[in-house]
Design an enzyme around this catalytic site. Sequence first.
Site, short mmCIF file in Angstrom:
data_model
loop_
_atom_site.label_atom_id
_atom_site.label_comp_id
_atom_site.label_asym_id
_atom_site.label_seq_id
_atom_site.Cartn_x
_atom_site.Cartn_y
_atom_site.Cartn_z
N HIS A 82 0.83 -1.21 0.00
CA HIS A 82 0.00 0.00 0.00
C HIS A 82 0.87 1.25 0.00
O HIS A 82 1.83 1.35 0.75
CB HIS A 82 -0.91 0.02 1.24
CG HIS A 82 -1.77 1.25 1.29
ND1 HIS A 82 -2.93 1.36 0.58
CD2 HIS A 82 -1.61 2.41 1.96
CE1 HIS A 82 -3.46 2.55 0.80
NE2 HIS A 82 -2.68 3.21 1.63
N ARG A 168 -14.17 13.80 7.59
CA ARG A 168 -12.90 14.46 7.93
C ARG A 168 -12.47 15.40 6.82
O ARG A 168 -11.91 16.48 7.06
CB ARG A 168 -11.81 13.41 8.17
CG ARG A 168 -11.98 12.66 9.49
CD ARG A 168 -11.11 11.42 9.53
NE ARG A 168 -9.73 11.69 9.26
CZ ARG A 168 -8.90 10.88 8.57
NH1 ARG A 168 -9.34 9.72 8.11
NH2 ARG A 168 -7.66 11.21 8.37
N SER A 183 -7.27 4.85 9.43
CA SER A 183 -8.04 4.83 8.18
C SER A 183 -7.39 3.87 7.18
O SER A 183 -8.04 2.97 6.62
CB SER A 183 -8.11 6.25 7.61
OG SER A 183 -8.51 6.24 6.28
N LYS A 187 -8.59 -0.48 6.24
CA LYS A 187 -8.87 -1.02 4.90
C LYS A 187 -7.94 -2.19 4.58
O LYS A 187 -8.33 -3.18 3.99
CB LYS A 187 -8.73 0.08 3.84
CG LYS A 187 -9.89 1.08 3.91
CD LYS A 187 -9.71 2.24 2.97
CE LYS A 187 -8.71 3.22 3.48
NZ LYS A 187 -8.93 4.61 3.24
N1 URA Z 1 -5.53 7.76 2.93
C1 URA Z 1 -6.50 7.12 3.62
O1 URA Z 1 -6.96 6.06 3.21
N2 URA Z 1 -6.95 7.67 4.76
C2 URA Z 1 -6.47 8.83 5.27
O2 URA Z 1 -6.91 9.26 6.30
C3 URA Z 1 -5.45 9.49 4.54
C4 URA Z 1 -5.00 8.92 3.37
#
Ligand code: URA
Length: 441
Positions: A82, A168, A183, A187
């Site tokens: 990622h 946000r 965040s 994922k």
């Molecule tokens: N990318 C994300 O998936 N979340 C964030 O808060 C910032 C960048």
Amino acid sequence: MRMYDVIMKKRNGRELTCEEIRYFVEGYTRGEIPDYQAAALMMAIYFQKMTQEETFYLTMAMAESGDRLDLSAIKGIKVDKHSTGGVGDKTTLALAPMAAACGIPVAKMSGRGLGHTGGTIDKLESFPGFQTGLSEKAFLDQVNRIGIAIMGQTADLAPADKKLYALRDVTATVDNMSLIASSIMSKKLAAGADAIVLDVKTGSGAFMKSREDAYALAGEMVKIGKAAGKQTVAVISDMDQPLGNAVGNALEVKEAIDTLKGRGPEDFLELCLTLGSQMLIAGGRIQEKDPDAALREARKMLLHSIESGSALEKLEELVKAQRGDGRAVYDTSLLPKASVVVEVKAPSQGWITQIACDEIGMCSLILGGGRETKESTVDLSAGLLLKKKTGDFCQAGETLAQLHTNDPRKAEAARERFLNAYVIEEERPSEKKPALIKGIL
Ligand code: URA
């Protein structure tokens, strides 16, 4: 439990419990807690910060807020990669087939571009016909059949993060370390891989402008990953200038293909080798036990995947399996092409000492290659090809970049912005090129 009390507790700088965090995440995902209370909590977290435990509880609650991909039907150790996002970051396009050619099963969910940063899913759609919306079964079957599949994120993967990120974004609470770390990691954890290799960008084109912040974010994410039982490594890499020379979807696809043909830009290849080595080690593909020897062996395998053509063949297999035109892998003239190409010339002679990287991303967006809102459509052929980068010398009138677009007015707007993004100085800089790899955690 009352949301009012949770907000007040955090506002007063006290640590929230796992139950309080779950109460908030679950209630907000179900729509029972209104946006204004969630926004107030985000702002309280922004100012009061969260402890490592709170950050972990928030990550897990968001990861478990919707579907979690079960990759157990895929044989082998699944390693996810990622990137925190950057300009010209086409790493997945080259690295995923390289890793797959080396025997790592690649079951990857990717996103689209937003703002000045690009997204893998848009880039892949440069292959005519390429489908990114796969069912879970088709996705898993494809990885078992050919060792690689890349699809867009399903709507129900970490839905709490989806809602919170949008909130946000409009309440000036994005750039909090714990909120970003939770965040991203929510994922990644929901996507089901066994190990995670993170590419944390730092510099003017990244979320984390300073190296200290990038290290802190990388550290938080590694701790979260390990606490969740996943082997997690973070590479901190430069984003003070675009990665490689191409910025924009089809242009980046071509550069990734060139790299798999052994003629890509040095910095881009180096990043693929650095991240790829970590993937091969995490994925158990390396026999060597000594860490330095293991890295050398991994690089050798990755380079062999390029030299033997097996990584390029893997990319062709991927494109064909997802109904794209695989011929474009060998004949890049089949990729979308812009009708207007404008050269930007250097206004003076000197050394390029700085590039405002986010501004180059904005130029690509202006040319049509990016997305201002989620609803915007992207011109896959638009973008830039850089001819000069930081540390290079240029003569007055020499070409700094090519702008690709289908609208000459966009080229004019982007040209002006581009010239303001480049700093050209008469004096030779002491440091020729910024280091690409800043560190590994
Ligand atoms: N990318 C994300 O998936 N979340 C964030 O808060 C910032 C960048």
